[in-house]
Design an enzyme around this catalytic site. Structure first.
Site, short mmCIF file in Angstrom:
data_model
loop_
_atom_site.label_atom_id
_atom_site.label_comp_id
_atom_site.label_asym_id
_atom_site.label_seq_id
_atom_site.Cartn_x
_atom_site.Cartn_y
_atom_site.Cartn_z
CB SER A 133 -0.92 0.03 1.22
OG SER A 133 -1.63 1.27 1.23
N GLY A 135 0.45 3.62 -2.98
CA GLY A 135 0.48 4.24 -4.30
C GLY A 135 1.91 4.30 -4.84
CE LYS A 187 -3.01 -2.37 -0.35
NZ LYS A 187 -3.96 -2.11 -1.40
CG HIS A 190 -4.95 -0.75 3.70
ND1 HIS A 190 -5.22 -0.21 2.45
CD2 HIS A 190 -4.12 0.13 4.31
CE1 HIS A 190 -4.57 0.93 2.31
NE2 HIS A 190 -3.88 1.16 3.43
CG ASN A 191 -7.33 -1.56 -0.64
OD1 ASN A 191 -6.34 -1.36 0.06
ND2 ASN A 191 -7.27 -1.60 -1.95
CD GLU A 194 -7.50 2.97 -0.42
OE1 GLU A 194 -6.43 2.47 -0.03
OE2 GLU A 194 -7.86 2.94 -1.61
C1 6PG Z 1 -3.13 1.39 -1.75
C2 6PG Z 1 -4.41 1.42 -2.52
C3 6PG Z 1 -4.33 0.72 -3.83
C4 6PG Z 1 -5.65 0.64 -4.56
C5 6PG Z 1 -6.07 1.92 -5.12
C6 6PG Z 1 -7.26 1.81 -6.06
O1 6PG Z 1 -3.17 0.94 -0.62
O2 6PG Z 1 -2.10 1.83 -2.28
O3 6PG Z 1 -5.41 0.80 -1.75
O4 6PG Z 1 -3.87 -0.58 -3.61
O5 6PG Z 1 -5.51 -0.26 -5.59
O6 6PG Z 1 -6.36 2.82 -4.10
O7 6PG Z 1 -8.37 1.29 -5.46
P1 6PG Z 1 -9.81 1.54 -6.12
O8 6PG Z 1 -9.59 1.68 -7.59
O9 6PG Z 1 -10.62 0.34 -5.81
O10 6PG Z 1 -10.30 2.80 -5.52
#
Ligand code: 6PG
Length: 469
Positions: A133, A135, A187, A190-191, A194
């Site tokens: 995670s 980006g 993970k 985590h998302n 997010e």
């Molecule tokens: C991270 C993010 C990443 C994720 C993007 C896109 O932790 O760096 O979670 O892994 O792929 O944020 O997610 P969405 O396209 O589903 O919003």
């Protein structure tokens, strides 16, 4: 695999290139290749620009990359999730030697990771599912990394992973959370968090923008201030920056020229699906996923606005109430994420260390926030009924903050402003503080129409009501 394994990486997209530069910068030799081989040359130029090409070995195909790597090998896949991963594994398997390791570092459905682990390990190789995670910037300078696989596999890559990961007060934000799908599941959750946090922030913005008539830049100022306080976090920080940005062409606030339809690749949805499968509910995370789905129905919403002529009464909420409401709802979204992790850890026998999860999320990842240090301490201390929201530190914040959350949600609902995630957090908290709920009526209904039986308050089981007497 040992520390001396030869490292390779397949997939030089944005994330793969950034992670490769990070690996090279930390002093490891790295073999790379890509589906479109011309990208390898471009990557070499990039590495040269950063003075990192010395230990780089480029290859024009998977076959030639593997042939150039001395065994034991550890090959990181940084490619789109789904079929491409299965196709690449199928190509790799005949090229590898026993003891080599395949590391899927993309987002993956952990059920699929469990299946791939079983298949690959049955052939004598090692498989690791690793959530990464942060980006592009995180991948380049230090992401948070959540590893799943056998302990021996973790021992083999630990030095590299800890070295390239983000650091919090010098401690690596990377750990092994259990076998097979555990890392990818951490993970995924985590998302899910997010998605929830982004939705809570967007709703708070909506209340201020549409309810209080504040401009994006004014709201950006407030978020900037909040980021220096209890809401300190990456997502609040970047929201302030986003709200301060101006569209170069039109001179309008940048957010105003963006279509209000949010994309999603599926990880938030996976969290919700697994929560439901485990008999859990994470309604704030669900609200985040639902809001993204509804956002894509732009034409329907335009029609709805004409049919219902929804009132959007002005609001007059204090900055302090909004800040507290967002904080309390954010705590609920983290807590719900950890509840799902808890249920999955039992179901799949992973023994996930929740304090470590919170610690790994403290830097490098998208949901990093100052709350995570407290969450880690809470998990190391006394957790009544295993509930994060009942821990001493969070119980106090929630008790003190509930009136503010209630004022914000109450006013927004009365004024016709959508706040599904904030309202979900309040609904969850109000449910969890009601010693006696209303499921007695549900049980009576079930017994009435289906003779399902219920437990009597005196402890007798399989009782039936007097409905038919
Ligand atoms: C991270 C993010 C990443 C994720 C993007 C896109 O932790 O760096 O979670 O892994 O792929 O944020 O997610 P969405 O396209 O589903 O919003």
């Amino acid at each position: 695999m040992t520390d001396s394994a030869t490292l390779g990486l397949f997939g030089l997209g944005t994330m793969g290139s950034a992670l490769s530069l990070n690996i090279l910068e930390k002093g490891f030799a790295l073999h790379v290749t890509n589906l479109r081989p011309e990208v390898v040359g471009q990557f070499r130029q990039e590495a040269e620009r950063d003075g990192l090409a010395e230990r780089l070995h480029g290859a024009d195909s998977l076959e030639s990359m593997v042939a150039a790597m001395a065994p034991p090998r550890a090959i990181i896949l940084m490619i789109p999730s789904g079929d491409p991963v299965d196709e690449t594994i199928a190509k790799l398997v005949p090229l590898l030697d026993k003891g080599d390791t395949i590391i899927d570092a993309g987002n993956a459905d952990f059920h699929v990771t469990r299946r791939r682990t079983a298949e690959v390990e049955a052939l004598g190789f090692t498989y690791i599912g690793m959530g990464v995670s942060g980006g592009e910037d995180g991948a380049r300078h230090g992401p948070a990394m959540m590893v799943g696989g056998s302990p021996a596999a973790w021992d083999g890559i630990r030095a590299v992973i800890e070295s390239i990961s983000a650091k919090f007060n010098g401690a690596p934000c990377a750990d092994h959370f259990g076998p097979d799908g555990a890392g990818h599941f951490v993970k995924t959750v985590h998302n899910g968090i997010e998605y929830a946090d982004m939705q809570l922030i967007a709703e708070t913005y909506g209340v201020m923008r549409n309810g209080q008539g504040q401009t994006p830049s004014q709201i950006g100022d407030v978020f900037e201030k909040w980021n220096a306080g209890v809401l300190e976090s990456y997502l609040v920080e970047i929201t302030a920056k986003v709200l301060h940005a101006t569209d170069k062409q039109s001179g309008q606030p940048a957010v105003d020229v963006i279509v209000d339809a949010a994309g999603q690749k599926g990880t938030g949805r996976w969290t919700v699906i697994e929560a439901v499968r485990l008999g859990q509910s994470a309604n704030v995370i669900e609200a985040g996923v639902a809001a993204r789905a509804w956002s894509s129905e732009g034409e329907a919403r335009v029609a709805g606005s004409a049919i219902f002529d929804a009132p959007r009464d002005p609001l007059a909420l204090s900055e302090a109430d909004l800040e507290t409401a967002l904080l309390v709802a954010r705590i609920v979204s983290y807590a719900q994420g950890f509840r799902i992790l808890g249920a999955a850890s039992v179901e799949y026998d992973w023994s996930i260390n929740f304090a470590r999860v919170a610690e790994v999320w403290r830097a490098g990842c998208i949901i990093r926030s100052s709350l995570l240090d407290d969450i880690a301490s809470a998990f190391r201390g006394d957790l009544p009924e295993g509930q994060l929201i009942f821990s001493e530190v969070f119980a106090k914040v929630i008790r003190d903050g509930l009136p503010a959350l209630r004022r914000v949600v109450g006013a927004a609902i009365a004024g016709g402003h959508p706040v599904p995630a904030l309202a979900s957090a309040l609904g969850f908290l109000d449910t969890m503080r009601a010693a006696r709920g209303t499921a007695d009526v549900i049980q009576a209904q079930r017994d009435f129409f289906g003779y399902h039986g219920f437990e009597h308050i005196d402890g007798r089981r399989d009782q039936h009501g007097p409905w038919w007497d």
